[in-house]
Design an enzyme around this catalytic site. Structure first.
Site, mmCIF file in Angstrom:
data_model
loop_
_atom_site.group_PDB
_atom_site.id
_atom_site.type_symbol
_atom_site.label_atom_id
_atom_site.label_comp_id
_atom_site.label_asym_id
_atom_site.label_seq_id
_atom_site.Cartn_x
_atom_site.Cartn_y
_atom_site.Cartn_z
ATOM 1 N N ARG A 124 40.000 24.558 55.424
ATOM 2 C CA ARG A 124 39.290 23.371 54.912
ATOM 3 C C ARG A 124 38.469 22.694 56.016
ATOM 4 N NH1 ARG A 124 43.348 20.004 51.327
ATOM 5 N NH2 ARG A 124 41.408 18.974 50.779
ATOM 6 N N SER A 169 33.896 10.492 50.498
ATOM 7 C CA SER A 169 35.254 10.997 50.740
ATOM 8 C C SER A 169 36.125 9.895 51.318
ATOM 9 C CB SER A 169 35.197 12.177 51.717
ATOM 10 O OG SER A 169 36.451 12.343 52.336
ATOM 11 N N GLN A 171 38.974 10.324 52.520
ATOM 12 C CA GLN A 171 39.643 10.811 53.727
ATOM 13 C C GLN A 171 38.768 10.578 54.954
ATOM 14 O OE1 GLN A 171 41.002 14.814 53.087
ATOM 15 N NE2 GLN A 171 42.499 14.173 51.572
ATOM 16 N N ASP A 322 40.424 14.298 41.786
ATOM 17 C CA ASP A 322 41.660 15.084 41.665
ATOM 18 C C ASP A 322 42.035 15.360 40.213
ATOM 19 O OD1 ASP A 322 41.842 15.211 44.387
ATOM 20 O OD2 ASP A 322 43.193 13.498 44.560
ATOM 21 N N LYS A 349 38.798 21.924 48.294
ATOM 22 C CA LYS A 349 40.134 21.349 48.116
ATOM 23 C C LYS A 349 41.190 22.391 48.506
ATOM 24 C CE LYS A 349 38.653 17.384 46.827
ATOM 25 N NZ LYS A 349 38.830 16.240 47.717
ATOM 26 N N ARG A 353 38.398 25.064 43.770
ATOM 27 C CA ARG A 353 38.854 24.743 42.401
ATOM 28 C C ARG A 353 37.847 25.164 41.340
ATOM 29 N NH1 ARG A 353 42.066 19.039 43.777
ATOM 30 N NH2 ARG A 353 43.895 20.123 44.611
HETATM 31 C C1 S3P Z 1 42.389 11.594 49.106
HETATM 32 C C2 S3P Z 1 41.041 11.670 48.913
HETATM 33 C C3 S3P Z 1 40.400 12.753 48.169
HETATM 34 C C4 S3P Z 1 41.402 13.476 47.279
HETATM 35 C C5 S3P Z 1 42.667 13.806 47.999
HETATM 36 C C6 S3P Z 1 43.332 12.548 48.519
HETATM 37 C C7 S3P Z 1 42.916 10.483 49.921
HETATM 38 O O1 S3P Z 1 39.879 13.702 49.068
HETATM 39 O O2 S3P Z 1 40.813 14.645 46.750
HETATM 40 O O3 S3P Z 1 43.564 14.477 47.144
HETATM 41 O O4 S3P Z 1 44.140 10.236 49.893
HETATM 42 O O5 S3P Z 1 42.118 9.850 50.607
HETATM 43 P P1 S3P Z 1 38.412 13.543 49.714
HETATM 44 O O6 S3P Z 1 38.408 12.338 50.540
HETATM 45 O O7 S3P Z 1 38.232 14.782 50.532
HETATM 46 O O8 S3P Z 1 37.493 13.483 48.543
#
Ligand code: S3P
Length: 447
Positions: A124, A169, A171, A322, A349, A353
């Site tokens: 990833r 995102s 994250q 998700d 992911k 997916r």
């Molecule tokens: C998440 C953000 C999403 C999501 C992941 C959890 C998080 O990812 O798909 O399951 O907890 O911040 P991305 O930030 O890569 O979109």
């Protein structure tokens, strides 16, 4: 898991704690000044990984009658319990949230660390967090370019940043926010559309001051100053909306079902799936539940209704990222065509997916085609129900690719079939929702 009948699903359930919020609570409580108490935390493997990593960084935690207790060490009080010359070795398993958000904190530490994960996580993209963290002054070295795990991170003196992310995102946003806590001065972060804002809400609860702005075109900008301390947390975590979504879908697939899901987190950054379902014709009522937490909660009342296909794209996608696998499953049973667009992120992911869904759906004889940024599905509608009551021809195996959300999506679709769908691996569901199959079993047993 599958049923041999289409008896309606009826009952009232609570799902386990929200995974995204639990990761953040563990990470931020670890760098708070003092003891945090977290109730209702997610019990999946991913969150346990985060907890173990923080234990390895010298943060004591234990469960007592109050909940999960984390003895925060302060922003600069982490220290590796065991390490080598290349730094402490942190196993992030399958968890992208652990790897990425932890890098935000490690970028502010003055010791090196080595992060690794399983095969899926090692594929990833990590460049998306490496780029801003390097700009802030951290060193990140991976084995490939662009960076993937395993990687070595060394931080220390960070400076503030003004950063515009190409992807919406949560994250990436959280990683930059966490690193910004350690930077001198004000950092600014912009994303094309708002992603879930759990980190912002939690940091504000802990005393940080964050300014948010949304542009007329939907871009979302945050500014935050570096700080010396975060207050500890006293937090009750709501039910995980993403797990709830898969149970909502089960009730929407089986005629005459009526389901209540209690105390589910309904942060607007997470509930795009509800907006999409209502557009499909679903009957879902939300009743807010009063709570002192910064995260809104509600009881969800779901009643079966036949669904029609719709298109989803744009700013809705980060709000249901998700839930797109289970949206695709519902699209199979809806009347008419559904399209998912602007969702290239699905390729990055726990599995690709788009491919995983396409091959599973096609194997069941439902027409679908991959788009560069999504999927088009020709819903079989009532035909799917009828065909399967008379036993359709099942594929030899549907490959869940060890991806928890793909496994949950096809397990829900399996409820429509006379024979259980042959799924390659469903144990991966315990990554996010160890309670999922027991809850589904309970629902089926009470039919
Ligand atoms: C998440 C953000 C999403 C999501 C992941 C959890 C998080 O990812 O798909 O399951 O907890 O911040 P991305 O930030 O890569 O979109």
């Amino acid at each position: 898991m599958s049923s041999t009948s289409l008896a309606p699903l009826r009952g009232s359930l609570s799902v386990g704690g929200d995974k995204s919020i639990t990761h953040r609570a563990i990470l931020l409580a670890s760098i708070a000044d003092g003891k945090s108490i977290i109730r209702g935390e997610n019990k999946g493997i991913d969150c346990l990984r985060t907890l173990r990593c923080m234990q390895q960084l010298g943060v004591p935690s234990f469960v007592d009658s109050q909940g999960l207790v984390i003895e925060g060490r302060g922003l600069r009080g982490l220290h590796p319990v065991l390490g080598s010359a290349s730094g402490v070795r942190l196993d992030c398993g399958n968890s992208g949230t652990t790897a990425r958000l932890l890098c935000g904190i490690l970028a502010g530490q003055c010791f090196p660390a080595f992060l690794f994960g399983d095969r899926s996580l090692s594929l990833r993209p990590m460049e998306r967090i490496a780029r801003p963290l390097r700009q802030m002054g951290a060193s990140i070295v991976g084995q490939s370019d662009p960076v993937t795990l395993p990687l070595q991170i060394a931080g220390g003196a960070l400076h503030s940043i003004s950063y515009r992310s190409q992807v919406a995102s949560a994250q990436v946003k959280s990683t930059v926010l966490f690193a910004s806590l350690y930077a001198e001065g004000e950092s600014r972060y912009t994303e094309p559309f708002p992603s879930r804002d759990h980190s912002e809400r939690m940091l504000e609860q802990m005393g940080a001051s964050i300014c948010r702005q949304e542009s007329p075109r939907g871009a979302y900008t945050l500014t935050m100053e570096g700080t010396d301390r975060l207050s500890p947390l006293d937090l009750t975590i709501p039910g995980d909306f993403s797990t709830a979504a898969y149970l909502i879908a089960a009730a929407l697939l089986i005629p005459d079902s009526a389901l209540v899901l209690r105390r589910v987190g309904v942060n607007p950054g997470r509930t795009g799936f509800l907006d999409a379902l209502r557009q499909m014709g679903a009957d879902i009522r939300t009743e807010p539940v009063f709570c002192s937490s910064p995260e809104p909660q509600a009881d969800l009342y779901i009643r079966y209704r036949p669904l029609r296909g719709i298109n989803v794209g744009g700013s809705l996608i980060p709000r249901m990222i998700d839930e797109l696998p289970i949206f695709a499953v519902l699209a199979c049973a809806a009347e008419g065509i559904s399209r998912i667009r602007d969702a290239k992120e699905l390729r990055y992911k726990e599995s690709d997916r788009i491919q995983a869904l396409l091959s599973g759906i096609s194997a069941l004889g439902i027409k679908a085609r991959a788009l560069p940024d999504g999927l088009e599905i020709e819903g079989a509608g009532e035909l799917l129900h009828r065909a399967n009551r008379t036993r359709g021809i099942l594929p030899s195996c549907i490959d869940t690719r060890g991806d928890h959300r793909i496994a949950m999506a096809f397990s829900v679709l399996s409820l429509l079939y006379q024979e259980p769908l042959p799924l390659s691996d469903v144990s991966c569901v315990s990554i996010s929702a160890p309670e999922f199959f027991p809850l589904l079993k309970k629902l089926l047993a009470s039919c």
